[in-house]
Design a protein around this motif. Structure first.
Motif, PDB file in Angstrom:
ATOM      1  N   UNK A  81       0.830  -1.214   0.000  1.00 45.87           N
ATOM      2  CA  UNK A  81       0.000   0.000   0.000  1.00 45.87           C
ATOM      3  C   UNK A  81       0.858   1.255   0.000  1.00 45.87           C
ATOM      4  N   UNK A  82       1.899   1.285   0.847  1.00 42.81           N
ATOM      5  CA  UNK A  82       2.605   2.549   1.046  1.00 42.81           C
ATOM      6  C   UNK A  82       3.900   2.651   0.250  1.00 42.81           C
ATOM      7  N   UNK A  83       4.638   1.561   0.171  1.00 39.37           N
ATOM      8  CA  UNK A  83       5.986   1.671  -0.391  1.00 39.37           C
ATOM      9  C   UNK A  83       5.986   1.521  -1.903  1.00 39.37           C
ATOM     10  N   UNK A  85       4.013   2.448  -4.323  1.00 42.35           N
ATOM     11  CA  UNK A  85       3.796   3.620  -5.187  1.00 42.35           C
ATOM     12  C   UNK A  85       5.028   4.532  -5.285  1.00 42.35           C
ATOM     13  N   UNK A  86       5.908   4.495  -4.291  1.00 43.00           N
ATOM     14  CA  UNK A  86       7.056   5.388  -4.346  1.00 43.00           C
ATOM     15  C   UNK A  86       8.361   4.625  -4.601  1.00 43.00           C
ATOM     16  N   UNK A  89      10.649   6.412  -6.785  1.00 44.08           N
ATOM     17  CA  UNK A  89      10.766   7.842  -6.532  1.00 44.08           C
ATOM     18  C   UNK A  89      12.178   8.149  -6.021  1.00 44.08           C
ATOM     19  N   UNK A  93      12.144  10.934  -1.091  1.00 39.96           N
ATOM     20  CA  UNK A  93      10.732  10.586  -0.956  1.00 39.96           C
ATOM     21  C   UNK A  93      10.571   9.314  -0.128  1.00 39.96           C
ATOM     22  N   UNK A  96      11.395   9.806   3.482  1.00 43.47           N
ATOM     23  CA  UNK A  96      10.313  10.531   4.140  1.00 43.47           C
ATOM     24  C   UNK A  96       9.142   9.611   4.438  1.00 43.47           C
ATOM     25  N   UNK A  97       8.808   8.754   3.488  1.00 37.78           N
ATOM     26  CA  UNK A  97       7.668   7.862   3.719  1.00 37.78           C
ATOM     27  C   UNK A  97       7.966   6.927   4.900  1.00 37.78           C
ATOM     28  N   UNK A 100       7.584   8.695   7.928  1.00 40.61           N
ATOM     29  CA  UNK A 100       6.153   8.797   8.197  1.00 40.61           C
ATOM     30  C   UNK A 100       5.664   7.569   8.956  1.00 40.61           C
ATOM     31  N   UNK A 101       6.167   6.389   8.541  1.00 40.99           N
ATOM     32  CA  UNK A 101       5.824   5.152   9.257  1.00 40.99           C
ATOM     33  C   UNK A 101       6.270   5.241  10.717  1.00 40.99           C
ATOM     34  N   UNK A 104       4.050   7.573  12.569  1.00 43.92           N
ATOM     35  CA  UNK A 104       2.691   7.069  12.661  1.00 43.92           C
ATOM     36  C   UNK A 104       2.567   5.991  13.746  1.00 43.92           C
TER      37      UNK A 104
END
Lengths: 295, 264, 429
Positions: A81-83, A85-86, A89, A93, A96-97, A100-101, A104
């Motif tokens: 789900x999260x990784x 798509x990027x 990148x 990016x 940063x994601x 974010x984990x 979160x």
């Protein structure tokens, strides 16, 4: 001398935990060149899940495997789900994601479970009291940790080296494009890698929780030590991560005792020194492969 | 020390002497020596893996040869750091395009002037008057090159996403804007179609005249090399196997063997 | 022929969703959405931010449309208008005391701290956004600033004004030096190495008790006086911070548009090529670290002056992460994004902390990931794009004939963020 041996025993036990989490980092780095800054917090959150199970009256030997399965599934879900798509990148990016984990899961744990430390039991069947051999006290739980690590390494070895699935996992990590051509579902392999890593991390969390207290930040320091372990062992070598972990565990235990300046407060500085020293002297780590850059 | 070539009465602008470069056990360049005569176009050719691009990378200091000297005037290039090479007046293009993808075409070319401008961090932060003057002069130089290579239409466009041929011209512009004494072109014809290649030949010759620059050219496209080079050096498996005018090289049996793969 | 960059609706698919979310915000109150269990409390802040962003974006489009007669006169007019824009922003901050009370959650003190965040973030934008060097360690330099003030105050009774000079110097030099080992690290490794820098600050500060006052920290309440400004010190500190921030923004913008800025971006895009153009990659990276460090040090000293208290726990690793988050949300490869980032980091936690103690971080985490998927260049980058879109005449599709081939590739490439389009040249060889 007795004290030294005692420190080495404790350091090795802690080192096994660092090695486990480092293993999780390495499994992900090796296949996707991502350093997952959220790895520790994912492990921490898994440990809380396990605590919830235990709190609900579940037995240790039921709760832990159940948590591992959940962590495995969650790792796959996070990747899908999260990784994904990027995945292609820029590095920033992805960093940063994963940060974010980190934020979160850290805040989610604080939100749900509050910051009050929770007691986490020893595994049922492992006795509290230590054995005395001569002047040396051996803590059964330390042996248990060590045994778990060895078992896990053996399982992973068989999985990666002896099964078709493992071959696919390694191929997808080493040569994604060619693997695709020979019919390996690379995306699925990468997701599986995240699942295994999440489970290994969760194991590290649940093993360390009885020793340190379970609170939302308890994995943060361990994560830094694991970073140091993975750096020392080489970010693309799973056995290196484990050896690095045990080395870091001992460096921290012995350094904290014998270098007066370090004490117990500055053990994290030791990790920093190791990271910087390794990256300066041998950037690929002890067991990593040096990569030649082509222009 | 600067050296004179014996083969050609004109002075050598660049002299490579006994360059040996190994990657682990692989010998990429084996004691290669050659001179680049000033004001001429020297073609460096050879089959795949002969070490042509490696030679370029040795000259521009991206690789460090284990032995040898590369003289540019009075300077041994091997004593320099990569970023010091362009300051002497050596510019290059890359085989696989090395543009700054997120920057506009104009800014890409502007970076080409880095070695020719001086503004330091503090003067820039304060935007001292001389910095502004330098910028304006630089912009003018950039404008000239943009017009010369016909990049006006795309100057405000980010490099990423432009057609390959255009990007090749942008790289050329970035190398030319610094007004180099020696221009290294790494496969300028790569990826171009037939008409573009012949236009490129004319362009390279025109550049030599207009910018008064010596050109060292690595190229796969035989027709192009043979038609525009004054001299040709042939490498094979890291060794120099021939050197001379295009006609001499064309007739050289060693070269024919290397290219056709006939057993010796 | 001028290239018109068309608005890529595929890349900005999220925008309609934001508008819808903004509309939800209008409904939130009457429909009692906050009564929804678990997530109800969060709907308000998220919808509010979506509403704000939608409004600003729509405002941008309208402004671009209304100003068309002026803008069409050419690049000078556009430049002049940009200066008007800067003037408005400066005026907004300059007249702050007039309406700060009217802004919910705001106060002079909070605005001052927000501006201090902006100073750190501008440095981070240069270092990370343009230079491509990920730093999770800016909190360490912020701490150096704070402790320069505190130790000077404690040990030598140093007037606090000096720390504003000395802190950026020390932090700048240290940043420059830390740039040396950092040269060996790339990408995530650098993030990792700088993170461990941030992690060591708190234990180090606690360890050197005799200078730092240990866990208790250094309290300077009421002892940092200003000789010529007796009452309303908050206001004085605000203007002092704002003026220094203005200076920092001007310096950063000058660096950004000059030789230094281009060289930094060149390093980020392609290190090999940059060095082949004569850029001293090592020196430039170190300088970028130094500048970012100096800015963070200045902000840290200012923060100490305003808060009048410095203690180890203020400088947790989370602080460093927050700086980077602020930079990314504002737009890491922009200068103006720092304004948004600073305000975000000050006010979003402030507003959401009432929901739950950990709500600020949870919300930041979610926003962070959403921003990464939707606006990779942050809010400032998104607004710039919106502006260009509006200027291109609200075209949703590629412009017609003439240059289509080129524009078409651009659209595709921008979406995928390809580093450089590489066509295999082998076939023609």
């Amino acid at each position: 001398m007795t004290e030294f041996i005692q420190l080495v025993l404790a350091g090795t036990a802690n080192g096994c935990i660092y090695g486990l989490l480092a293993l999780a980092l390495v499994l992900i780095y090796r296949s996707t060149h991502i350093i997952n800054f959220g790895q520790g917090e994912m492990a921490m959150f898994s440990t809380y899940i396990c605590w919830s199970f235990l709190n609900a009256g579940m037995g240790y030997w039921v709760a832990v495997p159940l948590t591992l399965i959940l962590a495995f599934a969650a790792g796959i879900a996070v990747q899908r789900v999260l990784i994904r798509p990027v995945q292609n990148a820029p590095e920033l990016t992805i960093v940063i994601v994963t940060l974010g984990l980190y934020l979160f899961f850290n805040s989610l744990a604080l939100w749900i479970y509050s910051g009050v430390p929770k007691p986490f039991p020893l595994p049922t069947g492992i006795r509290q009291a230590s054995w005395q051999v001569g002047d040396i006290f051996i803590i059964p739980y330390h042996l248990f940790i060590f045994a778990v690590l060895i078992t896990l390494m053996a399982v992973l070895y068989v999985l990666f080296q002896r099964t078709k699935l493992g071959l696919g996992l390694r191929a997808a990590a080493a040569q994604p494009a060619s693997s695709r051509l020979v019919g390996i579902n690379v995306n699925w392999m990468l997701a599986l890698g995240w699942g295994i890593a999440a489970a290994a991390g969760a194991l590290a969390g649940m093993l360390s929780a009885p020793v340190v207290q379970l609170e939302p930040n308890f994995m943060a320091t361990i994560l830094i030590f694991s970073f140091a372990s993975a750096t020392l062992g080489g970010f693309d070598s799973p056995p290196g991560a484990v050896v690095g972990g045990i080395a870091i565990g001992n460096i921290v235990a012995l350094g904290g005792r014998y270098i007066e300046f370090i004490g117990t407060q500055l053990d994290i500085v030791l990790a920093l020194v190791v990271i910087v020293a390794v990256l300066l002297i041998r950037p690929a780590g002890l067991f990593g492969r040096q990569v030649v850059q082509r222009v | 020390m600067g050296r004179l070539t014996s083969s050609n009465s004109s002075q050598a602008i660049l002299s490579a002497r006994d360059i040996t470069l190994r990657f682990g056990g692989l010998v990429a360049l084996d004691s290669v020596s050659f001179d680049v005569p000033a004001g001429k176009i020297l073609g460096l050719i050879g089959p795949n893996g002969a070490g042509k691009t490696t030679m370029f990378n040795a000259i521009t200091r991206l690789y460090r040869p284990q032995a040898g000297e590369i003289w540019f005037g009075q300077t041994n290039l091997l004593r320099l750091a990569p970023h010091e090479v362009p300051r002497l007046g050596i510019s290059r293009t890359f085989q696989n395009l090395a543009l700054f993808a997120s920057m506009t075409v104009r800014d890409n070319i502007r970076v080409g002037l880095h070695a020719r401008t001086k503004a330091d961090v503090f003067s820039q932060a304060l935007r001292l008057p001389w910095v502004g003057r330098e910028e304006r002069r630089a912009e003018q130089t950039v404008d000239e090159v943009i017009d010369y290579l016909g990049l006006r239409a795309v100057e405000r466009h980010p490099a990423a996403g432009l057609p390959f041929g255009t990007l090749k011209r942008v790289e050329l512009a970035r190398a030319l804007v610094a007004r180099p004494k020696l221009l290294l072109l790494d496969e300028p014809a790569g990826g171009l179609n037939h008409e573009e290649v012949s236009a490129l030949g004319a362009l390279i010759r025109d550049i030599r005249e207009r910018f008064d620059v010596t050109i060292l050219l690595v190229e796969h496209h035989m027709g192009l090399v043979m038609s525009i080079s004054d001299r040709v050096v042939v490498l094979d498996f890291g060794k120099k196997i021939a050197e001379g005018t295009p006609d001499e090289v064309r007739r050289n049996p060693e070269v024919i063997r290397a290219y056709l793969g006939v057993e010796a | 022929m001028e290239f018109v960059r068309s608005f890529d609706y595929r890349r900005n698919w999220f925008f309609p969703l934001f508008v819808v979310a903004g509309l939800v915000w209008l409904l939130a109150e009457p429909a009692k959405l906050d009564a929804i269990p678990a997530v109800g409390d969060l709907i308000g802040p998220f919808a509010g931010m979506a509403a704000l962003l939608s409004l600003v974006a729509i405002g941008t489009v309208i402004a671009a449309y209304l100003l068309r007669p002026v803008l069409d006169r050419g690049p000078q007019a556009e430049r002049a208008l940009r200066w008007v824009g800067y003037g408005l922003i400066i005026a907004f901050f300059a007249c702050m005391p007039l309406y700060v009370e009217a802004i919910p959650h705001a106060s002079m003190l909070k605005m001052t701290v927000a501006i201090q965040f902006m100073i750190v973030i501008v440095g981070l934008n240069l270092l990370t956004g343009f230079g491509g060097q990920i730093s999770l360690g800016q909190g360490a330099f912020f701490a150096i600033g704070g402790y320069t003030l505190a130790i000077g105050f404690r040990e030598w009774d140093m007037p606090w004004g000096w720390s504003l000079l000395i802190a950026p110097l020390i932090a700048g030099v240290l940043g420059f030096l830390i740039g040396i080992p950092a040269l060996r690290f790339k990408g995530p490794y650098l993030a990792l190495a700088t993170l461990s820098l941030a992690v060591t600050v708190t234990p180090l500060a606690k360890k050197f008790e005799e200078f730092t006052g240990g866990v208790q920290g250094v309290a300077m309440f009421g002892k940092l006086s200003v000789p010529f400004w007796q009452d309303n010190l908050d206001r004085f500190f605000y203007y002092m911070t704002a003026l220094l921030a203005l200076l920092v923004f001007v310096l950063a913008a000058n660096l950004r548009r000059g030789r230094f800025g281009r060289a930094l971006i060149a390093i980020r895009d392609n290190e090999t090529a940059a060095s082949a153009m004569g850029v001293n990659v090592a020196l430039y990276k170190m300088t970028a670290f130094g500048i970012a460090g100096a800015f963070a040090g200045l902000a840290g000293a200012l923060n100490g002056v305003v808060i009048q208290f410095v203690s180890p726990d203020q400088y947790s690793p989370l602080l460093s992460i927050r700086f980077l988050v602020g930079a990314v949300i504002g737009g890491v490869a922009t200068i103006n994004g720092a304004i948004i980032g600073g305000l975000f980091q000050q006010f979003v936690p402030d507003v959401t902390v009432s929901i739950n103690k950990s709500a600020p971080d949870a919300i930041q985490a979610i926003i962070l990931i959403v921003v990464m998927y939707t606006m990779r260049h942050g809010v400032a980058g998104f607004l710039q794009e919106t502006w260009r879109y509006a200027r291109s005449g609200l075209r949703l599709r590629k412009p017609g004939a003439g240059g289509t081939a080129v524009v078409e590739t651009v659209v595709v490439v921008e979406r995928e963020e390809v580093v450089i389009v590489r066509q295999d040249g082998g076939g023609a060889a």
